[in-house]
Motif scaffolding. Structure first.
Motif, PDB file in Angstrom:
ATOM      1  N   THR A  29      38.562   5.746  32.483  1.00  0.00           N
ATOM      2  CA  THR A  29      39.573   6.655  33.047  1.00  0.00           C
ATOM      3  C   THR A  29      39.974   6.185  34.446  1.00  0.00           C
ATOM      4  OG1 THR A  29      38.718   8.488  31.750  1.00  0.00           O
ATOM      5  CG2 THR A  29      40.020   9.079  33.682  1.00  0.00           C
ATOM      6  N   SER A  32      42.170   3.196  34.067  1.00  0.00           N
ATOM      7  CA  SER A  32      43.539   3.577  33.658  1.00  0.00           C
ATOM      8  C   SER A  32      44.323   4.180  34.815  1.00  0.00           C
ATOM      9  CB  SER A  32      43.486   4.592  32.517  1.00  0.00           C
ATOM     10  OG  SER A  32      42.854   4.041  31.418  1.00  0.00           O
ATOM     11  N   ILE A  33      43.656   4.973  35.644  1.00  0.00           N
ATOM     12  CA  ILE A  33      44.348   5.578  36.799  1.00  0.00           C
ATOM     13  C   ILE A  33      44.761   4.473  37.773  1.00  0.00           C
ATOM     14  CG2 ILE A  33      44.124   7.140  38.783  1.00  0.00           C
ATOM     15  CD1 ILE A  33      42.122   8.778  37.076  1.00  0.00           C
ATOM     16  N   ARG A  37      48.272   3.710  34.329  1.00  0.00           N
ATOM     17  CA  ARG A  37      48.529   4.031  32.925  1.00  0.00           C
ATOM     18  C   ARG A  37      48.252   5.497  32.641  1.00  0.00           C
ATOM     19  NH1 ARG A  37      45.763  -0.885  31.963  1.00  0.00           N
ATOM     20  NH2 ARG A  37      43.882   0.293  31.499  1.00  0.00           N
ATOM     21  N   TYR A  38      47.553   6.158  33.548  1.00  0.00           N
ATOM     22  CA  TYR A  38      47.215   7.571  33.354  1.00  0.00           C
ATOM     23  C   TYR A  38      47.369   8.333  34.665  1.00  0.00           C
ATOM     24  CZ  TYR A  38      44.487  11.740  32.313  1.00  0.00           C
ATOM     25  OH  TYR A  38      44.101  13.042  32.140  1.00  0.00           O
TER      26      TYR A  38
ATOM     27  N   MET B  81      40.867  12.676  30.207  1.00  0.00           N
ATOM     28  CA  MET B  81      41.652  11.645  29.528  1.00  0.00           C
ATOM     29  C   MET B  81      41.337  11.602  28.030  1.00  0.00           C
ATOM     30  SD  MET B  81      42.133   7.692  30.452  1.00  0.00           S
ATOM     31  CE  MET B  81      43.558   6.824  29.856  1.00  0.00           C
ATOM     32  N   THR B  84      43.088  14.429  26.400  1.00  0.00           N
ATOM     33  CA  THR B  84      44.516  14.138  26.222  1.00  0.00           C
ATOM     34  C   THR B  84      44.731  13.183  25.051  1.00  0.00           C
ATOM     35  OG1 THR B  84      44.732  14.309  28.613  1.00  0.00           O
ATOM     36  CG2 THR B  84      46.589  13.344  27.458  1.00  0.00           C
ATOM     37  N   LEU B  85      43.905  12.122  24.997  1.00  0.00           N
ATOM     38  CA  LEU B  85      44.054  11.137  23.923  1.00  0.00           C
ATOM     39  C   LEU B  85      43.783  11.771  22.561  1.00  0.00           C
ATOM     40  CD1 LEU B  85      42.338   7.964  25.473  1.00  0.00           C
ATOM     41  CD2 LEU B  85      44.764   8.528  25.383  1.00  0.00           C
ATOM     42  N   GLN B  88      46.754  13.761  21.558  1.00  0.00           N
ATOM     43  CA  GLN B  88      47.819  12.845  21.101  1.00  0.00           C
ATOM     44  C   GLN B  88      47.549  12.371  19.677  1.00  0.00           C
ATOM     45  OE1 GLN B  88      47.966   9.691  23.993  1.00  0.00           O
ATOM     46  NE2 GLN B  88      49.280  10.842  25.387  1.00  0.00           N
ATOM     47  N   ARG B 149      43.531   2.287  26.443  1.00  0.00           N
ATOM     48  CA  ARG B 149      43.802   3.154  27.599  1.00  0.00           C
ATOM     49  C   ARG B 149      43.709   2.367  28.908  1.00  0.00           C
ATOM     50  NH1 ARG B 149      38.428   7.041  27.777  1.00  0.00           N
ATOM     51  NH2 ARG B 149      37.016   5.428  27.094  1.00  0.00           N
TER      52      ARG B 149
END
Lengths: 67, 149
Positions: A29, A32-33, A37-38, B81, B84-85, B88, B149
């Motif tokens: 995570t 990705s941040i 991307r997030y 996250m 959220t995934l 989705q 991701r």
């Protein structure tokens, strides 16, 4: 949205994994941040703000696509 | 109890229901159920004699239960996250599942008529086929979304 979390993390000399553990998320995570991307939630942004001891606006910036 | 308290209580219960997930350990349980069901299906098809329709239906149900358990179990590190995934992946599985249920009967009908002259009669998909497809799509998309991701 752009961010400078990587820089802030480097200032505190933290790895992605250490930062992830401190704010209770996975390393992926954080990755990705950092890669934009997030977009994290307000809660996570405030946790980062608390850890970096800086306002959220200092390390999260809106870019042209957000308007 | 006044109306506001009642609404808050209902909201809390609703949130609890929405956020319900099985602990991470259930992923292994789900995988075990799925593997045993598939082994059972192979044994029924190739080793056992007779039609054994009840066993076929039972194994189909256990396969679906196993996949549902896998789908509902938490990740090792569950954060916003992954939530959220997962949401989705459920949305994608729902849309793809509906399209599959609408299109696949015509594809099957068309292919069977091209391969064999006369072919099969037109028939809709069964609930097992649709549910299996949706669960497979959900699990695959969730896995892929996590990978990229």
């Amino acid at each position: 949205m752009e961010n400078t979390i990587k820089v802030e993390r480097a200032i505190l000399n933290l790895t992605q994994d250490e930062l992830a553990k401190k704010i209770g998320v996975s390393r992926q995570t954080i990755n990705s941040i950092e890669a934009n991307r997030y977009v994290p939630s307000t809660v996570l942004a405030l946790k980062l703000s608390q850890l970096f001891k800086k306002p959220v606006n200092d390390f999260f910036k809106l870019n042209a696509d957000d308007y | 109890m006044n109306t506001e308290k009642l609404i808050n209580c209902e909201r809390k219960n609703f949130q609890k229901l929405i956020k319900f997930r099985l602990p991470h350990g259930f992923m292994t349980v789900g995988i075990a159920i799925v593997v045993l069901s598939i082994i059972g299906m192979c044994v029924r098809a190739f080793a056992l004699e007779g039609d054994l329709l009840w066993l076929k239906q039972l194994l189909q149900k256990t396969l679906l239960v196993g996949m549902l358990v896998m789908s509902m179990s938490k990740d090792k590190v569950e954060d916003e996250m992954t939530i959220t995934l997962r949401a989705q992946s459920y949305a994608i599985a729902f849309v793809v599942g509906v399209i599959y249920a609408l299109v696949m009967p015509y594809v099957e009908y068309g292919v069977s008529n091209v391969v064999h002259s006369g072919g099969e009669a037109f028939k809709d998909l069964g609930d097992f086929q649709v549910l299996l497809f949706m669960l497979m799509i959900q699990l695959l998309f969730y896995h892929n979304l996590k990978r990229f991701r």
